[in-house]
Every structure is written in structure tokens, then in C-alpha cells.
Design a protein around this motif. Structure first.
Motif, PDB file in Angstrom:
ATOM      1  N   ALA A 123      36.142  33.936  40.035  1.00  0.00           N
ATOM      2  CA  ALA A 123      36.765  35.211  39.683  1.00  0.00           C
ATOM      3  C   ALA A 123      36.984  35.278  38.177  1.00  0.00           C
ATOM      4  O   ALA A 123      37.253  34.266  37.525  1.00  0.00           O
ATOM      5  N   GLY A 158      36.722  36.231  47.257  1.00  0.00           N
ATOM      6  CA  GLY A 158      37.493  35.005  47.136  1.00  0.00           C
ATOM      7  C   GLY A 158      38.156  34.642  48.428  1.00  0.00           C
ATOM      8  O   GLY A 158      39.330  34.326  48.469  1.00  0.00           O
ATOM      9  N   LYS A 169      45.162  41.080  46.298  1.00  0.00           N
ATOM     10  CA  LYS A 169      43.710  40.942  46.419  1.00  0.00           C
ATOM     11  C   LYS A 169      43.107  42.233  46.962  1.00  0.00           C
ATOM     12  O   LYS A 169      43.695  42.914  47.780  1.00  0.00           O
ATOM     13  N   SER A 180      34.146  30.700  45.639  1.00  0.00           N
ATOM     14  CA  SER A 180      34.353  31.965  44.944  1.00  0.00           C
ATOM     15  C   SER A 180      34.743  31.743  43.494  1.00  0.00           C
ATOM     16  O   SER A 180      35.547  30.866  43.192  1.00  0.00           O
ATOM     17  N   TYR A 240      34.778  39.292  41.492  1.00  0.00           N
ATOM     18  CA  TYR A 240      34.683  38.075  42.291  1.00  0.00           C
ATOM     19  C   TYR A 240      33.221  37.829  42.617  1.00  0.00           C
ATOM     20  O   TYR A 240      32.507  38.758  43.018  1.00  0.00           O
ATOM     21  N   ASP A 258      31.196  35.516  45.220  1.00  0.00           N
ATOM     22  CA  ASP A 258      31.362  34.599  46.347  1.00  0.00           C
ATOM     23  C   ASP A 258      30.006  34.102  46.808  1.00  0.00           C
ATOM     24  O   ASP A 258      29.055  34.880  46.919  1.00  0.00           O
TER      25      ASP A 258
END
Lengths: 458, 86
Positions: free
Chosen positions: A148, B82, B78, A146, A171, A173
Motif C-alpha cells: 500500500a 490489503g 479501509k 499486499s 493497494y 494485492d
């Protein structure tokens, strides 16, 4: 009288000029945190909504906050999550029946380490009472990588009683498509499920998550302040976990001799999701001993999942050094529209209610009968439940720190010439905090979490 | 019947979201008329326990809750992506 006035002014002026040019640097801070998490349950999504959910995770984390000068700050965070999972051990549920070996077979993925880190920069603008910042992050585990990136803006009112924060984070991924062992090499949606010993032996898919956050904090009275925060999230790409199984209501039991006849599909969810969350926080200074912290959040997304969260925390200062933190959190969730428990997702039936069999079929597991729904999951994290969290923490924070050490002289990075270089030589162990939380979910999942936070300044 | 129930459900949630957004705007306007607390009157507001931001150790609990519950966001933590959700 005039002489006295002029004398006082002359005496005061040097201090005025010093106040304009001298802004004491904030301390550099390092926090060493760690967490131990363990859970038990009987609704593992890897085995279709039944099975052991035992998981243990140890997660050390380090946060470093470095003020470069009075306006610029850098923050670096790095951590590891080392976990062992009974459910990940069941990705290859029928080991021995799948022919090829792979380092991604269950025994490897049942223990894994996720590494993650991010770096953030903030610039203050003193005249406008605002700040601007950016962040970059990275995370990696056995099946997901990932990236970010984010930006944030903060603006305070003149009186500093009102604070507005705007944030945007993205993000990206990359998911390695590791499917349940019994369908590797078979055709899923007209595509052969690839597998092997190397990363390139697997297909991959991606997900983009974009988050927009707006928060406003307001001091209401001398003892009460209030925060309203909202998150708007848009996700695109793969939203299901490839090795989560879903079993269907085909009347075939799941046993060692019949498993290959029972319809099983990997979890399938839409490739687009919108989430909205609005939270309200209120802190009230009751007395020198008690402070009341309240929090409420409403959440909704277009999977039709909605929830309400209520949290109360009561910090209690039992002395100048010790503070206790009892807390309680009540969370109630209404399930997503794609969720059904093990074996309850429907298959296509004829007018008499009998299953319609596909003859010929490409594989018994994937193709013997046909699911009714386009999307399906048996992940109990998306089901209806109530989650109670009981928390307790203790913080030891003496005025002059827990301990101090002398370090070799280190010159500070100082740009403003009006400030003399004043290298700090003392590292102070500022505080230590220990927290425990017990989670009790109404579907039977129980979890314990213990966190430790040690703060240092230098 | 089912379709109209689904539409009704969607409309209820849409109404709630619009109501929340409206509340946000009203709160924004009302905050401007709050009591003006001077800096020297903020000895309680500036207390460590009165901080509106979560403690550093809350990052673990926020992560656990976002993984084990369907909801995420509005916690400062969050909101998705991720991973680490196994």
C-alpha cells in the motif's frame, strides 16, 4: 505614563521572541490495542452459501506516534491477525478424494496469521496552515500479499473553523489462486488448476485498488461541528475469492455420493469495480455530561450493491475519570446483482426446461452443464440484509494518567537550536478503554467483538 | 421490460451520486457563511468527545464492517484491498 508604556514593552518583548521560536513538542504516544472477534453463521461462501461460518480472530495492534520536531511527525503501525476459520477448513471439502497432498490443504489454511504494518510521515506548514503526508504499508497472509502507498493533504482556514483533507491511496494485492480441492488438476476455462506444496506450484493474480478521499470539516456553532467525507474507489484485477464455491440449479443434491455430478464453479466476478461512498458526521456538545455523535453513510457500486448506514453514539461522562459509550448502528444493504443463494444460479436449459448436458465433457464438476450467467457468487456478504450493531464502551482517563514510571534519560531528537534539550524521563500510562460490540445480521450471522486500547505518552 | 428496469435502476443510482456531489459543493459554499467561532470560544468544540476523527479502537470495527458487509469507505478506514477478509 510614557515611562510605564516603554517599561511594559521592554518586559514583554522577550516573551514575544520566545513565542515565535519556542513551540513545545507534542508527546510521543504509543497505543497498545487488541481485539477479539468471534462469529457464527450458516452461509459459508466456501461451501456455496451453506455451512458453518464459525471464525475466531485475535488481533493485537501497536500504533506509535513520534513527533521528530514541531513540524515533522512519523507514525508506525504494526499488527497481527491470528484467526481460525471453520469455513477455510472446507477448502478441501472432500478430503481423501483429492490425491496430492499440499501444505495449503484445509488443515493448514483453517488457522492462519496475517501480519501487517505501515509507516506514515506528516509535515506541517505553519504559515499556510496546511500539512502534507505519505504512507507505505505491507500485509501478508497465506493467500494474499499486499502493498500500500498513499498521500494526503490537509488545509485549514485562517480561523481554523474549516478543514479540507484530500487523500489518495493505492493497494496492490497478489492473490495465490487456491481453488477448491475437488477441481485441482482439472481444466477451468481451458487452464489447468495448479497446486502443490510450494508457493510456485500455484498460479497467481493481482488486484489494484485506488481510493480517492475528500473530506471537509466545519465548526458550525460553539457546540456543533460537522464533517462530510466521500470516497471514490476503483478496483481492477481479481475481485472474487478463488476458493469460494457456487452451486447451480441442476436438480442434483449435494451428498457424499452425488457431489461429483453437481455443477460447481469457483465464484466468478467482473475484473473491474467502482465504489462510491458519502458519509456525514455531526457532533453536538449537549452538556458537560452528554455529547451526541451522529453518522450517516450512503454507498453504491457498479455491482448494483447499495446500502445506508445510520450510527448514533452518546458519550456519557459519569465523572472526571470515567466515560461510557453506548452506541447503536443500523445498516441496510441491497444485494449485488451477481448474488444468488445456494443452488439458485441457473444453468442452460432447452425449450422444455430440461438441463442441456455437454456431451462429451472434460469434467463432471465443471463442465457437465453450463451456467447461464457470466458472473455468479453465493457470498452472503453481498446479499440483502439488515445488520444491527449494539455497542458499549468504557474509558478510564484520569487527569494525571493511570500510572507513571521513571525511565532512563533519553535525549530527544530536536533540531531547533532555540529549544533546550529537555529529555523526558517519565512514561505515563494515560488511559485505558474497553469496547464491546454485538453484531446481529438478518441472515443469521452473529458476531461479538471486544477491543482494548491502552494509551501511553513519554 | 427487464432492460428498461435495469436502466432505470442505474439512472436512479447515478442521480443519487450526482445529488450527493452537488450537496457536497453546496455545503462547501454554505460553510463559508457559518458563524465564525473564535479560538477562545472553542472549549466545547475542543472536548475529546467532540473529535470528528474516529477513536483508535474504531479501526477494528471498521475492518469487521468492511469485511462482513459489501460496503466500505467514508469511515476513515479501509476501502478495499490489503485483504484479511477470510
Amino acid at each position: 505614563m510614557q515611562l510605564i508604556k516603554w517599561s511594559l514593552l521592554i518586559l514583554f518583548v522577550p516573551f514575544l521572541s520566545l513565542a515565535q521560536s519556542y513551540r513545545p513538542l507534542e508527546d510521543k504516544e504509543i497505543n497498545f490495542l487488541s481485539n477479539y472477534y468471534t462469529q457464527e453463521g450458516n452461509h459459508s461462501p466456501v461451501t456455496g452459501g451453506i455451512g458453518d461460518e464459525k471464525l475466531d480472530c485475535i488481533a493485537p495492534l501497536t500504533i506509535i506516534n513520534i513527533p521528530l520536531d514541531s513540524l515533522n511527525t512519523i507514525s508506525v503501525t504494526g499488527g497481527l491477525d491470528y484467526y481460525s476459520s471453520a469455513s477455510c477448513n472446507k477448502i478441501d471439502l472432500f478430503v481423501g478424494l483429492t490425491s496430492a497432498s499440499s501444505r495449503y490443504m484445509s488443515s493448514a489454511s483453517s488457522n492462519d496469521t496475517r501480519g501487517h504494518g505501515d509507516i506514515a510521515y506528516t509535515r506541517k506548514f505553519t504559515k499556510s496552515k496546511s500539512s502534507l503526508g505519505g504512507m507505505l504499508g505491507y500485509s501478508q497472509e497465506f493467500d494474499v500479499i499486499s502493498f500500500a502507498a498513499g498521500m494526503n493533504y490537509n488545509k485549514s482556514s485562517k480561523s481554523e473553523n474549516t478543514d479540507l483533507t484530500l487523500k489518495a491511496t493505492m493497494y496492490y494485492d497478489i492473490w495465490k489462486l487456491i481453488y477448491p480441492g475437488e477441481i485441482r488438476g482439472l481444466q477451468l476455462d481451458n487452464v489447468t488448476v495448479r497446486f502443490g506444496n510450494e508457493d510456485e506450484d500455484y498460479d497467481s493474480d493481482s488486484r489494484i485498488t485506488s481510493t480517492f478521499t475528500a473530506s471537509i470539516a466545519q465548526v458550525l456553532t460553539r457546540r456543533l461541528q460537522f464533517l462530510v467525507t466521500s470516497d471514490f474507489v476503483v478496483q481492477n484485477g481479481i475481485l472474487n475469492t478463488p476458493f469460494h464455491r457456487v452451486y447451480f440449479n441442476d436438480g442434483i443434491p449435494l451428498t457424499d455420493s452425488t457431489w461429483y455430478m453437481k455443477l460447481m464453479r469457483p465464484e466468478k466476478l467482473p475484473r473491474h469495480r467502482i465504489k462510491v461512498a458519502v458519509g456525514v458526521r455531526a457532533n453536538y456538545f449537549l452538556s458537560d455530561i452528554f455529547t451526541l455523535r451522529l453518522y450517516y453513510r450512503y454507498y453504491w457500486d457498479d455491482f448494483d450493491l447499495s446500502s445506508n448506514t445510520y450510527n448514533i453514539e452518546l458519550p456519557i461522562k459519569i465523572s472526571q475519570r470515567f466515560t461510557l459509550y453506548p452506541s447503536y448502528r443500523y445498516y441496510v444493504q441491497k444485494q449485488a446483482k451477481y448474488f444468488k443463494p445456494f443452488g439458485e444460479h441457473e444453468i442452460v436449459r432447452d425449450a422444455n426446461g430440461d438441463p442441456v448436458y455437454n456431451i462429451p465433457f472434460t469434467s463432471p464438476i465443471l463442465d457437465f452443464t453450463t451456467p447461464v450467467d457470466q458472473y455468479y457468487t453465493s457470498d452472503y456478504d453481498l446479499s440483502s440484509f439488515v445488520n444491527h450493531k449494539f455497542g458499549f464502551g468504557i474509558r478510564y482517563n484520569p487527569v494525571f494518567g493511570v500510572a507513571k514510571w521513571k525511565m532512563p534519560k533519553i535525549k530527544s531528537v530536536i533540531k531547533e537550536q532555540s529549544i533546550k534539550a529537555n529529555p523526558k524521563t517519565t512514561v505515563t500510562f494515560k488511559y485505558i478503554e474497553l469496547k464491546y460490540a454485538l453484531y446481529n445480521r438478518s441472515d443469521g450471522l452473529k458476531a461479538h467483538s471486544v477491543s482494548l486500547d491502552c494509551g501511553f505518552v513519554f | 421490460m427487464k432492460k428498461s428496469f435495469k436502466n432505470k435502476n442505474y439512472m436512479i443510482h447515478k442521480t443519487r451520486i450526482i445529488a450527493m456531489a452537488g450537496l457536497f459543493v453546496i455545503v462547501l459554499i454554505l460553510f463559508n457563511s457559518c458563524v465564525n467561532v473564535k479560538p477562545y470560544q472553542k472549549m466545547y468544540i475542543n472536548d475529546y468527545e467532540m473529535k470528528l476523527a474516529g477513536k483508535k479502537s474504531d479501526v477494528f470495527d471498521n475492518g469487521i464492517e468492511s469485511y462482513r458487509e459489501g460496503a466500505a469507505g467514508a469511515t476513515g478506514g479501509k476501502t478495499g484491498g490489503g485483504c484479511g477478509c477470510n
